[in-house]
Design an enzyme around this catalytic site. Sequence first.
Site, mmCIF file in Angstrom:
data_model
loop_
_atom_site.group_PDB
_atom_site.id
_atom_site.type_symbol
_atom_site.label_atom_id
_atom_site.label_comp_id
_atom_site.label_asym_id
_atom_site.label_seq_id
_atom_site.Cartn_x
_atom_site.Cartn_y
_atom_site.Cartn_z
ATOM 1 N N ASP A 32 0.244 -1.285 0.262
ATOM 2 C CA ASP A 32 -0.330 -0.013 -0.052
ATOM 3 C C ASP A 32 0.822 1.291 -0.244
ATOM 4 O OD1 ASP A 32 -2.660 -1.600 0.686
ATOM 5 O OD2 ASP A 32 -2.629 -1.344 1.976
ATOM 6 N N ASP A 34 5.243 2.347 0.454
ATOM 7 C CA ASP A 34 5.896 2.223 0.707
ATOM 8 C C ASP A 34 7.345 4.062 1.381
ATOM 9 O OD1 ASP A 34 9.358 1.954 0.283
ATOM 10 O OD2 ASP A 34 9.512 1.483 -1.269
ATOM 11 N N TYR A 123 22.690 -1.102 10.231
ATOM 12 C CA TYR A 123 21.313 -0.700 10.541
ATOM 13 C C TYR A 123 21.435 -0.223 12.039
ATOM 14 C CZ TYR A 123 17.222 -2.505 13.156
ATOM 15 O OH TYR A 123 15.773 -2.470 13.617
ATOM 16 N N LYS A 127 19.331 3.187 11.651
ATOM 17 C CA LYS A 127 18.003 3.801 12.519
ATOM 18 C C LYS A 127 18.395 5.249 13.163
ATOM 19 C CE LYS A 127 15.189 1.103 13.039
ATOM 20 N NZ LYS A 127 13.555 0.861 13.018
HETATM 21 N N1 LIG Z 1 12.424 -7.793 15.800
HETATM 22 C C1 LIG Z 1 13.774 -6.981 16.003
HETATM 23 O O1 LIG Z 1 13.788 -7.956 16.944
HETATM 24 C C2 LIG Z 1 13.642 -5.436 16.914
HETATM 25 C C3 LIG Z 1 14.567 -5.301 17.584
HETATM 26 C C4 LIG Z 1 14.451 -4.245 17.660
HETATM 27 C C5 LIG Z 1 13.491 -3.059 16.900
HETATM 28 N N2 LIG Z 1 13.031 -3.631 16.376
HETATM 29 C C6 LIG Z 1 12.293 -2.284 15.291
HETATM 30 O O2 LIG Z 1 11.101 -2.311 15.377
HETATM 31 C C7 LIG Z 1 10.288 -2.307 14.205
HETATM 32 C C8 LIG Z 1 9.176 -3.549 14.196
HETATM 33 O O3 LIG Z 1 10.614 -4.310 13.536
HETATM 34 P P1 LIG Z 1 9.297 -6.458 13.360
HETATM 35 O O4 LIG Z 1 10.158 -7.319 14.199
HETATM 36 O O5 LIG Z 1 8.275 -5.894 13.120
HETATM 37 O O6 LIG Z 1 9.473 -6.221 12.636
HETATM 38 P P2 LIG Z 1 8.624 -7.123 10.662
HETATM 39 O O7 LIG Z 1 8.400 -8.146 11.755
HETATM 40 O O8 LIG Z 1 10.034 -7.365 9.312
HETATM 41 O O9 LIG Z 1 7.738 -5.622 10.020
HETATM 42 C C9 LIG Z 1 8.296 -4.869 8.892
HETATM 43 C C10 LIG Z 1 7.032 -4.382 8.666
HETATM 44 O O10 LIG Z 1 7.854 -3.232 7.479
HETATM 45 C C11 LIG Z 1 7.080 -3.741 6.405
HETATM 46 N N3 LIG Z 1 8.478 -2.775 5.659
HETATM 47 C C12 LIG Z 1 9.438 -2.559 5.438
HETATM 48 N N4 LIG Z 1 9.796 -2.079 4.344
HETATM 49 C C13 LIG Z 1 9.014 -1.239 3.813
HETATM 50 C C14 LIG Z 1 8.881 -0.273 3.014
HETATM 51 N N5 LIG Z 1 9.937 0.538 2.245
HETATM 52 N N6 LIG Z 1 8.049 0.727 3.254
HETATM 53 C C15 LIG Z 1 7.282 -0.192 4.189
HETATM 54 N N7 LIG Z 1 6.814 -0.653 4.653
HETATM 55 C C16 LIG Z 1 7.960 -1.491 4.334
HETATM 56 C C17 LIG Z 1 7.668 -4.646 5.960
HETATM 57 O O11 LIG Z 1 6.742 -5.155 4.529
HETATM 58 P P3 LIG Z 1 7.185 -6.946 3.853
HETATM 59 O O12 LIG Z 1 7.894 -7.878 4.439
HETATM 60 O O13 LIG Z 1 6.184 -7.154 2.448
HETATM 61 O O14 LIG Z 1 8.217 -5.841 3.149
HETATM 62 C C18 LIG Z 1 6.645 -5.654 7.107
HETATM 63 O O15 LIG Z 1 5.638 -5.384 7.212
HETATM 64 C C19 LIG Z 1 11.110 -2.196 13.043
HETATM 65 O O16 LIG Z 1 11.118 -0.795 13.165
HETATM 66 C C20 LIG Z 1 12.496 -2.694 13.339
HETATM 67 O O17 LIG Z 1 13.476 -1.859 13.394
HETATM 68 C C21 LIG Z 1 13.198 -4.711 16.068
#
Ligand SMILES: NC(=O)c1ccc[n+]([C@@H]2O[C@H](COP(=O)([O-])OP(=O)(O)OC[C@H]3O[C@@H](n4cnc5c(N)ncnc54)[C@H](OP(=O)(O)O)[C@@H]3O)[C@@H](O)[C@H]2O)c1
Length: 285
Positions: A32, A34, A123, A127
């Site tokens: 939807d 980017d 990364y 961030k």
């Molecule tokens: N996972 C961890 O351990 C962790 C730790 C600390 C902080 N964080 C932060 O927490 C947040 C959520 O993480 P999460 O684990 O829920 O991540 P996730 O499951 O990978 O979800 C991220 C979502 O963002 C979408 N996305 C990626 N690139 C995009 C773009 N350019 N435009 C719009 N949507 C986009 C992805 O869609 P597609 O998959 O369809 O591309 C996915 O649905 C992130 O900001 C991450 O940096 C995560």
Amino acid sequence: MKIAIVGAKGQLGMDFCRVLSAETVVPLTHGDVDVSNFAQVNQVLDSASPDVVISTAAFHKVEECEKQPETSLAVNATGPRNLALACRRINAVLVHFSTDYVFDGRQQQPYTESDLPHPLNVYGVSKLAGEGMVSLTWSRHFVVRTCGLYGVAGSRGKGGNFAETMLRKAAEEGPIRVVNDQVLTPTFTGDLAEAVSRLIRSEAYGLYHVSAEGQCSWYEFARKILELENLKAELKPVNTTEFPSPVQRPAYSVLSKQKLNRLGITMPRWEDGLRRYFAQRAQNR
Ligand SMILES: NC(=O)c1ccc[n+]([C@@H]2O[C@H](COP(=O)([O-])OP(=O)(O)OC[C@H]3O[C@@H](n4cnc5c(N)ncnc54)[C@H](OP(=O)(O)O)[C@@H]3O)[C@@H](O)[C@H]2O)c1
């Protein structure tokens, strides 16, 4: 309240959709919008016209970020800037997620919001730049640093989550080697979504650390996963040096929740989060 959730198919995004289901939720997938596309962000948010935008979008495969710094900056820094500019124009609160990886892990006590960031990898740099872009652009923001996420939907970006990897490995032959010298706080995305849903009802904008309480190594996390699922697999603690990687990671990334607690919002311990994860996982089967 009308709340747009960007990254709605991610593990945290899915839990936000569930936790906020009493509100008017507009789930926005990567298809939807980017976030790195300024015109599209504006057009989509104009037509959704939300009071709050929660963005979980990120490019967060750390090894890939190292190889693709331009993409990392486009998604993790320019993306939040685009969202902040659009939110400023439509006067919507922006909730943006950042990471424990903004720190170098040399500290021996939980990091507070006023501790100096010093990322060790691309990364983390991207961030940290994203945090700056949001706070520089629009005052009505919450920047939430979190740590070690796992949710029932599994991370879209990383493919699955640590708990599922351990369960899969437990079903295979041989010992499971897990690092014991990286200390973090694993955080269930359901608990994070609950806490942030309370945070956005305040007007105490700014930077917050929100992860579960307590701390453990990845090895200790793995041991708890197997224990809760009654699995007898052999687990072997190893040092990070046994998994050579071109990417440096912080050895210690526990976040202090004191600022959050002062608003009357507390986080459960990571072990409790893990129990809730398995309960929700069982329900979804
Ligand atoms: N996972 C961890 O351990 C962790 C730790 C600390 C902080 N964080 C932060 O927490 C947040 C959520 O993480 P999460 O684990 O829920 O991540 P996730 O499951 O990978 O979800 C991220 C979502 O963002 C979408 N996305 C990626 N690139 C995009 C773009 N350019 N435009 C719009 N949507 C986009 C992805 O869609 P597609 O998959 O369809 O591309 C996915 O649905 C992130 O900001 C991450 O940096 C995560």
